[in-house]
Design an enzyme around this catalytic site. Structure first.
Site, PDB file in Angstrom:
ATOM      1  N   VAL A 117      28.549  27.894  33.362  1.00  0.00           N
ATOM      2  CA  VAL A 117      27.304  26.554  33.230  1.00  0.00           C
ATOM      3  C   VAL A 117      25.745  27.290  33.497  1.00  0.00           C
ATOM      4  CG1 VAL A 117      25.744  25.701  34.990  1.00  0.00           C
ATOM      5  CG2 VAL A 117      28.780  25.393  35.042  1.00  0.00           C
TER       6      VAL A 117
ATOM      7  N   SER B 109      19.823  24.211  39.225  1.00  0.00           N
ATOM      8  CA  SER B 109      18.376  24.878  40.279  1.00  0.00           C
ATOM      9  C   SER B 109      17.984  25.181  38.898  1.00  0.00           C
ATOM     10  CB  SER B 109      18.804  26.544  40.110  1.00  0.00           C
ATOM     11  OG  SER B 109      19.898  26.391  41.098  1.00  0.00           O
ATOM     12  N   ASN B 110      17.813  24.730  37.747  1.00  0.00           N
ATOM     13  CA  ASN B 110      17.258  24.452  36.334  1.00  0.00           C
ATOM     14  C   ASN B 110      16.361  23.220  36.220  1.00  0.00           C
ATOM     15  OD1 ASN B 110      17.066  27.709  35.451  1.00  0.00           O
ATOM     16  ND2 ASN B 110      19.064  26.719  35.621  1.00  0.00           N
TER      17      ASN B 110
ATOM     18  N   TYR C  83      29.204  25.563  44.584  1.00  0.00           N
ATOM     19  CA  TYR C  83      28.016  26.717  44.403  1.00  0.00           C
ATOM     20  C   TYR C  83      27.790  27.216  45.014  1.00  0.00           C
ATOM     21  CZ  TYR C  83      23.426  26.438  41.165  1.00  0.00           C
ATOM     22  OH  TYR C  83      22.189  26.753  40.498  1.00  0.00           O
TER      23      TYR C  83
ATOM     24  N   LYS D  65      31.031  27.193  40.567  1.00  0.00           N
ATOM     25  CA  LYS D  65      29.886  27.679  39.924  1.00  0.00           C
ATOM     26  C   LYS D  65      29.196  29.524  40.678  1.00  0.00           C
ATOM     27  CE  LYS D  65      25.345  27.881  37.791  1.00  0.00           C
ATOM     28  NZ  LYS D  65      24.225  27.105  37.805  1.00  0.00           N
TER      29      LYS D  65
ATOM     30  N   SER E 256      27.285  31.908  40.973  1.00  0.00           N
ATOM     31  CA  SER E 256      25.853  32.610  39.861  1.00  0.00           C
ATOM     32  C   SER E 256      25.491  34.308  40.012  1.00  0.00           C
ATOM     33  CB  SER E 256      25.036  31.494  40.189  1.00  0.00           C
ATOM     34  OG  SER E 256      24.814  30.869  39.392  1.00  0.00           O
TER      35      SER E 256
ATOM     36  N   GLY F  92      28.434  31.121  36.580  1.00  0.00           N
ATOM     37  CA  GLY F  92      27.017  30.646  36.279  1.00  0.00           C
ATOM     38  C   GLY F  92      25.645  31.551  35.385  1.00  0.00           C
TER      39      GLY F  92
END
Length: 333
Positions: free
Chosen positions: A245, A83-84, A174, A202, A204, A228
């Site tokens: 992460v 996403s980043n 994810y 992951k 988040s 996450g």
């Protein structure tokens, strides 16, 4: 702060449970029933920001420069196109080129996870194969969400099973509900953990109870849970997560690796003190200001942040000052 107090309380409870179970030894971060994973994801992974030029083209030279700086930090590996990394704003060929660039610069002993999740199963499989060919070690596959109302547990299990079957590299699930509006159901996670080519998730969402239950329910499988976000990293380790992460690792990579080390060696008081200093900066570069805030903070620590790709806008002067104040108040600037 109330958030910090709640986090500390939940962590104390989790650590007390660990101590009660094994008062004379450091239990570390593993679950006793779990055998060694086939591919160890334990450690810190920064989800790389994608550098853009002033004309919003991918700047591979600046990407390579950031990677040279990261080489001295003891990361387990790197994540490209999370996403980043402004993944949704990159063209398919740009995505492959970014992964190729990162792989060329990354030592072979460090893992490269590459985002390859698309809205359709077919497109996800095709991009996953391309990521493997570009040098990715693991595919990070976000939940499809455009038709989220139709993304039932059965539909998601089918999607990920097809991807896992076709992928030439291991797959990590994810779940990022803040972006997708969709939490990967626990039943789906437990079922997919049994797939031989799906090795982790992951998560988040920040629900520590959910993460602990994932670890518990998948303890017999070759499956690892990754936190996450840096804001709940210590709490995640306390309930059995393998690594993290964390967007903040793009900025404060060494402190996050230090937090990882403190948790693994049972230095919980020092870990808690460090975790507390990371909560507000992490919130600032995730929930509060997002990718524009992350890129601005990177510039203060010797990295290239640069502009985002439209429609993401740069921070206002007032927002920049607020961001700087958050890092300064916690002793990072």
């Amino acid at each position: 702060m109330a958030f910090s107090t709640r986090l500390a309380s939940s962590v104390r409870a989790a650590l007390a449970a660990l101590h009660w179970a094994a008062p004379r030894q450091c239990r570390g971060l593993s679950t006793p029933q779990r055998s060694e994973p086939s591919l160890n994801l334990g450690g810190i992974f920064p989800p790389l920001a994608t550098p853009f030029s002033p004309t919003q083209e991918v700047d591979y030279g600046q990407l390579e420069g950031n990677l040279r700086h990261y080489a001295s930090i003891p990361f387990r590996g790197l994540v490209a196109l999370g996403s980043n990394g402004e993944y949704p704003y990159l063209a398919p060929q740009e995505r492959v080129e970014v992964v190729s660039c990162v792989r060329r610069a990354l030592p072979r002993d460090r893992l490269l996870l590459a985002g390859s999740g698309c809205e359709s199963t077919q497109a996800t499989i095709e991009l996953t194969v391309s990521m493997a060919e570009a040098g990715a070690d693991v595919a990070l596959v976000v939940t499809p969400c455009y038709y989220r109302g139709a993304m039932t547990t059965a539909a998601l299990i089918h999607h990920y099973t097809e991807v896992g079957d076709a992928s030439p590299i291991p797959v990590v699930l994810y779940s990022v509900p803040a972006n997708t509006g969709l939490d990967l159901p626990m039943e789906a996670v437990i079922t997919l953990a049994q797939h031989p080519n799906i090795i982790g998730i992951k998560d988040s969402g920040g629900d520590i109870t959910r993460m602990g239950l994932m670890v518990h329910k998948t303890r017999q499988e070759d499956f690892q849970v990754l936190a996450g976000s840096a804001g709940f990293l210590l709490a995640s380790y306390a309930v059995g997560a393998s690594g993290g992460v964390c967007a903040l690792a793009n900025v404060l990579g060494d402190p996050l690796c230090q937090l990882d080390h403190l948790c693994r060696t049972g230095q919980w008081q020092e870990a808690r003190d460090l975790q507390h200093r990371l909560i507000e900066p992490n919130m600032a570069v995730t929930r509060r200001f997002g990718v524009p805030g992350l890129k601005k903070a990177m510039e203060w620590f010797g990295y290239y942040g640069g502009p985002c790709r439209a429609p993401l806008a740069s921070l206002s002067p007032a927002q920049v000052e607020e961001l700087r104040s958050t890092f300064s108040a916690n002793g990072w600037l």
